[in-house]
Scaffold this active site. Sequence first.
Site, mmCIF file in Angstrom:
data_model
loop_
_atom_site.group_PDB
_atom_site.id
_atom_site.type_symbol
_atom_site.label_atom_id
_atom_site.label_comp_id
_atom_site.label_asym_id
_atom_site.label_seq_id
_atom_site.Cartn_x
_atom_site.Cartn_y
_atom_site.Cartn_z
ATOM 1 N N MET A 30 -14.945 -9.952 -45.083
ATOM 2 C CA MET A 30 -14.300 -10.731 -44.068
ATOM 3 C C MET A 30 -14.814 -12.026 -43.701
ATOM 4 S SD MET A 30 -12.317 -7.797 -41.507
ATOM 5 C CE MET A 30 -13.659 -7.610 -40.607
ATOM 6 N N TYR A 32 -18.088 -14.891 -43.208
ATOM 7 C CA TYR A 32 -19.138 -15.272 -42.193
ATOM 8 C C TYR A 32 -20.339 -14.724 -42.814
ATOM 9 C CZ TYR A 32 -21.465 -17.181 -38.301
ATOM 10 O OH TYR A 32 -21.952 -17.929 -37.298
ATOM 11 N N TYR A 33 -20.745 -14.912 -44.070
ATOM 12 C CA TYR A 33 -21.524 -14.185 -45.053
ATOM 13 C C TYR A 33 -23.091 -14.289 -44.651
ATOM 14 C CZ TYR A 33 -17.761 -14.386 -48.208
ATOM 15 O OH TYR A 33 -16.594 -14.086 -48.980
ATOM 16 N N GLY A 36 -26.560 -9.592 -46.642
ATOM 17 C CA GLY A 36 -25.749 -8.211 -47.392
ATOM 18 C C GLY A 36 -24.838 -8.708 -48.239
ATOM 19 N N HIS A 37 -23.884 -9.639 -47.600
ATOM 20 C CA HIS A 37 -22.811 -10.188 -48.523
ATOM 21 C C HIS A 37 -23.379 -10.564 -49.813
ATOM 22 C CE1 HIS A 37 -20.895 -10.527 -44.522
ATOM 23 N NE2 HIS A 37 -20.098 -9.579 -45.304
ATOM 24 N N GLY A 147 -20.772 -2.225 -49.190
ATOM 25 C CA GLY A 147 -22.098 -1.938 -48.583
ATOM 26 C C GLY A 147 -22.156 -0.656 -47.820
ATOM 27 N N ASP A 150 -21.237 0.542 -43.948
ATOM 28 C CA ASP A 150 -20.035 0.997 -43.693
ATOM 29 C C ASP A 150 -19.832 2.192 -44.439
ATOM 30 O OD1 ASP A 150 -18.889 -1.009 -41.940
ATOM 31 O OD2 ASP A 150 -19.483 -2.184 -43.841
ATOM 32 N N SER A 185 -25.198 -7.684 -39.930
ATOM 33 C CA SER A 185 -23.692 -7.542 -39.569
ATOM 34 C C SER A 185 -23.370 -8.957 -39.091
ATOM 35 C CB SER A 185 -23.597 -6.491 -38.588
ATOM 36 O OG SER A 185 -22.049 -6.812 -38.079
HETATM 37 O O1 PAF Z 1 -15.991 -4.353 -44.817
HETATM 38 C C1 PAF Z 1 -15.324 -5.151 -44.435
HETATM 39 O O2 PAF Z 1 -15.442 -6.382 -44.239
HETATM 40 C C2 PAF Z 1 -13.795 -5.045 -44.453
HETATM 41 O O3 PAF Z 1 -13.363 -3.687 -43.984
HETATM 42 C C3 PAF Z 1 -12.958 -5.072 -45.810
HETATM 43 C C4 PAF Z 1 -13.620 -4.010 -46.774
HETATM 44 C C5 PAF Z 1 -13.055 -6.583 -46.416
HETATM 45 C C6 PAF Z 1 -11.469 -4.890 -45.801
HETATM 46 O O4 PAF Z 1 -10.962 -5.908 -44.867
#
Ligand code: PAF
Length: 286
Positions: A30, A32-33, A36-37, A147, A150, A185
């Site tokens: 989603m 806003y890296y 972690g991303h 990750g 979640d 996060s």
């Molecule tokens: O973990 C997230 O950022 C979101 O839940 C995902 C997997 C991109 C689905 O919108």
Amino acid sequence: MQILTTPHELSAQCQTWRTAGEDIALVPTMGYYHAGHEDLMAYARTQAQRLVVSLFVNPTQFGPGEDLASYPRDADRDAAIAAAHGADVLFMPEPSAMYAPDHATWVEVPELAKGLCGASRPVHFRGVCTVVLKLFLLSQATVAVFGQKDWQQQAILRRMVRDLNVPVRIATRETVREADGLALSSRNVYLTPEERAQAPEIRKGLLYAQRLVQEGEDKASLLREAVLRRWAERLPLGRLDYLSIVHPESLAMLDSVSGPSLMACAVRMGKARLIDNILLRPCPER
Ligand code: PAF
């Protein structure tokens, strides 16, 4: 890196790659890296010939009153980061491109979605499953990377993929943390300096539970109470959403830590709702 905005463009590009015999790794995000991303992208890059990163703040996984409108966004910076990690495609659709006005089909795994985060976010995982399945279908990914912060999300997606025979491997990566232990996060930007100073206590509470387990405590209720007592002293700005000990795959509540056990929590601090978890390893002598 190509930036694609319509499902048709993504599907056509990925079909071309698959026809040429190339495999595809997908990192759904989603935006806003943070680091972690970046870890997810760097790992995904090693798993397939092509890397697709999706950046979509998925409206259907936000409930009424949640932070859909204020969710942090910085598309230009995110695009530069995805390109630097070797993404072949950044998929950035508008909500209207992903959901027809009369969209009526949902994917749910109710048994795994009813507890933990699902208890206070009843439509969340339905939205996640639906959008992630759409991304799997569009990208024809052979591997998708998520990750472990979640944890419930990845457990639900694993079950969805198994139950629906979706030909994708789900890979997970360990939570990336600040030096003081706070899980990274995108929502950490909501924390005030006072909240940020206390937030590492979330992780410390989970590590405390792990220590108690290593010392021989195995009763879930006592472990939970010990962490809650500690948080009452050291995390006064936190409001507990849940703290639970569950089976890591079935997410069923456990009474004791006698086998694989996940302690997972969500704590609200001001505008932020922070989640974290730890795999409790039973005491070796038991
Ligand atoms: O973990 C997230 O950022 C979101 O839940 C995902 C997997 C991109 C689905 O919108």
